[in-house]
Design an enzyme around this catalytic site. Structure first.
Site, PDB file in Angstrom:
ATOM      1  N   PHE A  67       6.423   7.665  -3.163  1.00  0.00           N
ATOM      2  CA  PHE A  67       6.780   6.204  -2.767  1.00  0.00           C
ATOM      3  C   PHE A  67       6.580   5.153  -3.939  1.00  0.00           C
ATOM      4  O   PHE A  67       5.496   5.092  -4.503  1.00  0.00           O
ATOM      5  CB  PHE A  67       6.065   5.829  -1.804  1.00  0.00           C
ATOM      6  CG  PHE A  67       6.171   4.275  -1.259  1.00  0.00           C
ATOM      7  CD1 PHE A  67       6.866   4.214  -0.157  1.00  0.00           C
ATOM      8  CD2 PHE A  67       5.350   3.249  -2.009  1.00  0.00           C
ATOM      9  CE1 PHE A  67       7.244   2.755   0.198  1.00  0.00           C
ATOM     10  CE2 PHE A  67       5.928   1.980  -1.300  1.00  0.00           C
ATOM     11  CZ  PHE A  67       6.722   1.757  -0.353  1.00  0.00           C
ATOM     12  N   ASP A 125       3.298   6.395 -12.202  1.00  0.00           N
ATOM     13  CA  ASP A 125       3.295   5.235 -11.300  1.00  0.00           C
ATOM     14  C   ASP A 125       1.887   5.033 -10.878  1.00  0.00           C
ATOM     15  O   ASP A 125       1.202   5.964  -9.837  1.00  0.00           O
ATOM     16  CB  ASP A 125       4.344   5.290 -10.157  1.00  0.00           C
ATOM     17  CG  ASP A 125       4.097   4.126  -9.051  1.00  0.00           C
ATOM     18  OD1 ASP A 125       3.149   3.441  -9.353  1.00  0.00           O
ATOM     19  OD2 ASP A 125       4.988   4.091  -8.171  1.00  0.00           O
ATOM     20  N   LYS A 179      -0.659  -3.806  -8.098  1.00  0.00           N
ATOM     21  CA  LYS A 179      -1.618  -4.133  -7.220  1.00  0.00           C
ATOM     22  C   LYS A 179      -2.914  -5.012  -7.587  1.00  0.00           C
ATOM     23  O   LYS A 179      -2.890  -6.192  -7.803  1.00  0.00           O
ATOM     24  CB  LYS A 179      -1.901  -2.727  -6.194  1.00  0.00           C
ATOM     25  CG  LYS A 179      -0.658  -2.228  -5.492  1.00  0.00           C
ATOM     26  CD  LYS A 179      -0.932  -1.313  -4.501  1.00  0.00           C
ATOM     27  CE  LYS A 179       0.115  -0.792  -3.689  1.00  0.00           C
ATOM     28  NZ  LYS A 179       1.191  -1.557  -3.032  1.00  0.00           N
TER      29      LYS A 179
END
Length: 399
Positions: A143, A228, A257
């Site tokens: 994802f 990531d 984030k």
């Protein structure tokens, strides 16, 4: 007290907004630390932390103060001009990552796109791959975001349905299998992009030694190792970055984030100059990327992360929480796994009914891939709060 009920808020939201999300039936009206409240004043423990964007908890007082301070000066200049905070942000993020160049964006998906553009251009200019032939290797069940190019490398049918044609140039291999990586590499391979822990896939942790093997293979074949760390970065897993569990340094960190302290969207890629110097003015950009408000918030967040040793906090609280969770007696729980405060509870059944019960009992959580409940509270959660939340969780899950 808010005069509009949760139900009215939900109805308005569903009436006017596209239904690309199916949120749980709870409205968060105000929040502090690890606790949130709905309009009726009900109290909940936040066990999702906005998918790890809230590592510092809700409204960390120092980060809020820094945002207010910057709001009184300047919030946005675009990159047409310099701003007084961007250089300091670059300096701090270089220090934390050990890299010597930063490219700022706003969201995790933008940072992933930036990393892929970097890799493709590096492949042409530094490795000699023909433009248009560059290949990037990715993992099943990844994802990385929602853009058309990112979903082009997804294996999730719901992320891809009716969105073609897809961007070419990707090879998908099994996660956690270094032999599959070795076998997939050709002379046109420019990068391997992966999550050190697959969060969205259900907190999947690769076998011990996998990241070290990946690093060796990428070095041997002169391809970029892109990690990531949007969800796993900034102390979530008990290390500043999840790659550090195997003492591995990727060529490119993809970050987002928690970098924004739970206040502003800000993302970045961090790499060394020999990689990031492939960009020249006009070749990539973002109006809001590196804006002074987000940069001020990020600098303060990075300072707090290091000063208060969030990585150690996360490691210790995570171990404490997992020990407690493992005492729950329920034969539908197949496995409890995780690192730091990124914890997955996998069930043999559909996990959604349990999530619904947890929420009505006062614990906000969410299932992922149907069978796994992700528990990832803010790193600032206290031991007393872990105990209190565990009492609710065990009450709901004990059979």
């Amino acid at each position: 007290m808010n005069m509009i009920s949760s139900q009215q808020i939900i109805e308005k939201t569903l009436r006017l907004g596209a239904h690309n999300y199916h949120p749980k039936e709870v409205v968060v009206e105000r929040a502090e630390g690890a606790i949130v409240y709905d309009p009726e004043g009900r109290r909940y423990f936040d066990m999702l932390s906005a998918y790890s964007a809230l590592n510092f908890g809700h409204r960390h007082p120092e980060i809020v103060a820094e945002a207010k301070n910057q709001l009184d000066k300047v919030t946005l200049t675009s990159r047409a001009f310099h701003n007084a905070v961007l250089g300091d942000f670059f300096e701090k993020l270089c220090e934390v990552t050990g890299k010597n160049m930063i490219l700022p964006m706003n969201t995790g998906a933008e940072a992933v796109e930036t990393a892929m553009k970097t890799a493709r251009r590096w492949g042409v200019e530094k490795k000699g791959v023909a433009d248009g032939e560059q290949e990037i290797i990715v993992c099943e069940n990844n994802f990385h975001g929602r853009t058309i190019t990112i979903i082009s490398m997804s294996t999730d049918p719901s992320a891809r349905r009716a969105y073609g044609p897809f961007t070419p140039g990707f090879k998908v291999i099994k996660y956690g299998d270094e032999l599959a990586l070795e076998a997939a590499i050709t002379e046109n391979t420019v990068a391997f992009l992966m999550e050190p822990i697959q969060g969205e896939a259900g907190v999947l942790i690769p076998p011990e030694g996998y990241l070290r093997a990946v690093r060796e293979i990428c070095t041997k074949h002169n391809i970029l190792f892109i990690a990531d760390e949007v969800q796993t970065g900034f102390a979530r897993t008990g290390k500043m970055f999840a790659c550090q569990h195997e003492n591995v340094v990727p060529d490119i960190y993809v970050l987002g984030k928690a970098l924004g302290g739970g206040i502003m969207p800000i993302s970045a890629i961090a790499a060394d100059k020999d990689i990031l110097q492939v960009f020249e003015p006009g070749s990539h950009g973002s109006t809001f990327g590196g804006n002074p408000l987000a940069c001020a918030v990020a600098i303060k967040s990075l300072e707090i992360l290091e000063r208060d040793n969030y990585a150690e906090m996360s490691a210790q609280k995570g171990a404490y929480f997992v020990d407690k969770l493992r005492q729950i007696k329920n034969d539908e729980i197949m496995e409890i796994r995780g690192k730091g405060l990124l914890i997955g509870m996998e069930f043999s059944c559909d996990a959604a009914p349990y999530v619904k019960k947890l929420i009505s009992a006062g614990v906000l959580a969410k299932e992922t891939h149907e069978h796994t409940i992700r528990l990832a509270p803010p790193i600032i959660i206290t031991y007393e709060q872990i105990d209190e939340a565990y009492a609710i969780i065990s009450q709901v899950l004990n059979k």
